[in-house]
Design a protein around this motif. Structure first.
Motif, PDB file in Angstrom:
ATOM      1  N   ARG A  40       0.876  -1.190   0.120  1.00 30.18           N
ATOM      2  CA  ARG A  40       0.039  -0.122  -0.144  1.00 30.18           C
ATOM      3  C   ARG A  40       0.739   1.173   0.151  1.00 30.18           C
ATOM      4  N   TYR A  42       1.033   5.237   0.912  1.00 32.76           N
ATOM      5  CA  TYR A  42       0.318   6.150   1.743  1.00 32.76           C
ATOM      6  C   TYR A  42       0.986   7.719   1.711  1.00 32.76           C
ATOM      7  N   TYR A  48      -4.120  12.691   6.117  1.00 32.56           N
ATOM      8  CA  TYR A  48      -4.647  11.652   5.372  1.00 32.56           C
ATOM      9  C   TYR A  48      -4.265  10.247   5.884  1.00 32.56           C
ATOM     10  N   LEU A  50      -5.572   7.055   5.069  1.00 32.03           N
ATOM     11  CA  LEU A  50      -5.986   5.968   4.102  1.00 32.03           C
ATOM     12  C   LEU A  50      -4.902   6.107   2.814  1.00 32.03           C
ATOM     13  N   GLU A  56      -7.429   1.433  -3.190  1.00 29.34           N
ATOM     14  CA  GLU A  56      -8.250   2.206  -2.633  1.00 29.34           C
ATOM     15  C   GLU A  56      -9.182   3.000  -3.431  1.00 29.34           C
ATOM     16  N   ARG A  59     -11.966   0.626  -4.145  1.00 29.66           N
ATOM     17  CA  ARG A  59     -12.845   0.966  -2.801  1.00 29.66           C
ATOM     18  C   ARG A  59     -13.735   1.917  -2.718  1.00 29.66           C
ATOM     19  N   LEU A 154     -11.113  11.441   7.798  1.00 32.85           N
ATOM     20  CA  LEU A 154      -9.687  11.022   8.036  1.00 32.85           C
ATOM     21  C   LEU A 154      -8.717  12.125   7.178  1.00 32.85           C
ATOM     22  N   VAL A 262     -11.686  -0.577   4.455  1.00 34.34           N
ATOM     23  CA  VAL A 262     -11.197   0.656   5.108  1.00 34.34           C
ATOM     24  C   VAL A 262     -10.431   0.054   6.351  1.00 34.34           C
ATOM     25  N   TRP A 263     -10.770  -0.812   7.158  1.00 30.28           N
ATOM     26  CA  TRP A 263      -9.896  -1.245   8.289  1.00 30.28           C
ATOM     27  C   TRP A 263      -8.674  -1.764   7.706  1.00 30.28           C
ATOM     28  N   ALA A 265      -7.078  -1.389   5.070  1.00 31.21           N
ATOM     29  CA  ALA A 265      -6.266  -0.510   4.571  1.00 31.21           C
ATOM     30  C   ALA A 265      -5.250   0.528   5.438  1.00 31.21           C
ATOM     31  N   ILE A 266      -6.009   0.444   6.790  1.00 31.27           N
ATOM     32  CA  ILE A 266      -5.022   0.903   7.732  1.00 31.27           C
ATOM     33  C   ILE A 266      -4.524  -0.079   8.682  1.00 31.27           C
TER      34      ILE A 266
END
Length: 310
Positions: A40, A42, A48, A50, A56, A59, A154, A262-263, A265-266
């Motif tokens: 991923r 970031y 931010y 996410l 993403e 999503r 976020l 979402v969860w 993703a973090i």
């Protein structure tokens, strides 16, 4: 470089140095996420949480269709025939594309930190502008008849929200509308909840709090107040209770899938921050996902819209 990347100064434009720009209370480099964690990507210079990557983007498109089903449309504000529409935090641009198709006579602008996903054939009346609400919007005063912003909890630190909404109001034309949609961020916004849900929430909220992001639901519950403080009128606030899980039918199943993504993703930033393995965090998420069905968990959203006085 296209002309719209620059703020146009005129007698009707508030200079960037004196406009009500949000103060986030968070500085670049403070609790920064590594640019890459696993697969991923970031952002490092914004609060931010996410990722910004293809996963993403997919999503966000999925989330758009879920929200459209929940609202039975793309917006609630009583707009008529807007000439210019702005979507702040436009993501993939899907919401803006659909508004451009619905109002072919209007110019529709999508603004985000970066172009998330290039479209092969965007509507001819749509264009993308790179920008950051935390640094002020690169548009003249009174520019848009409809300003839309959703799910930036976020991205905008809690302290910056009042000034951010004032900035939205600045670029809204007299008689125009602003619409905001946000989800609750407190544990009580996900009830009834099981132990895995509660544990993951505690980890996620600690990470968010380090970056100044709302963790107690203040933003969602204050949307109408933010609009009022920005001198808007005809303000309406609507709370939405959305089921999570198959027990809630099609909407519940779709909403649970979106929240699980979402969860996930973090999960890597949480694992790195709190010394957990990512597999452990992912297993916790899967347990929480099962709990939503057994506990009949719901999550709380709210939509608020208001009109700028003529």
């Amino acid at each position: 470089m296209p002309w719209w990347f620059f703020r146009r100064h005129s007698r009707n434009t508030t200079p960037a140095s004196t406009s009500a720009q949000p103060s986030s209370g968070w500085q670049p480099g403070e609790v920064a996420l590594p640019r890459l964690q696993g697969s991923r990507r970031y952002l490092q210079e914004q609060p931010y949480l996410l990722p910004k990557d293809l996963g993403e983007a997919n999503r966000l498109d999925f989330q758009h269709y879920v929200l459209r089903a929940i609202l039975h449309g793309n917006y609630l504000a009583p707009i008529q025939q807007p000439r210019r529409i702005l979507d702040v935090g436009c993501g993939t641009g899907q919401w803006a594309f659909e508004l451009a198709q619905q109002f072919p006579q209007a110019e529709v602008v999508g603004l985000d930190l970066e172009l998330v996903k290039a479209s092969a054939s965007p509507p001819p009346n749509y264009r993308f502008v790179q920008g950051d609400i935390l640094h002020g919007l690169p548009f003249d005063n009174d520019s848009f008849d409809f300003v839309h912003q959703r799910l930036l909890f976020l991205a905008i630190p809690q302290a910056a929200w009042p000034a951010a909404v004032q900035e939205l109001a600045r670029v809204t034309a007299p008689g125009g509308w602003i619409e905001l949609l946000e989800v609750g961020t407190a544990l009580q916004d996900y009830l009834p909840s099981g132990p895995a849900t509660q544990e993951f929430y505690q980890l996620g909220s600690q990470l968010a709090a380090l970056r100044g992001i709302d963790t107690d639901g203040t933003v969602m519950r204050s949307l109408a107040r933010y609009l009022e403080e920005a001198s808007l009128v005809n303000i309406h606030y609507q709370a939405l209770d959305v089921p999570l899980g198959e027990w809630g039918g099609r909407i519940g199943s779709l909403m649970a899938l979106d929240l699980r993504e979402v969860w996930k993703a973090i999960s890597a930033p949480i694992a790195a921050r709190f010394g957990r393995s990512e597999q452990e965090v992912l297993a916790l998420i899967e347990q929480a996902h099962r709990e939503w069905n057994s506990f009949h968990t719901s999550c709380h959203f709210a939509v608020a819209y208001g009109q700028k006085p003529i």
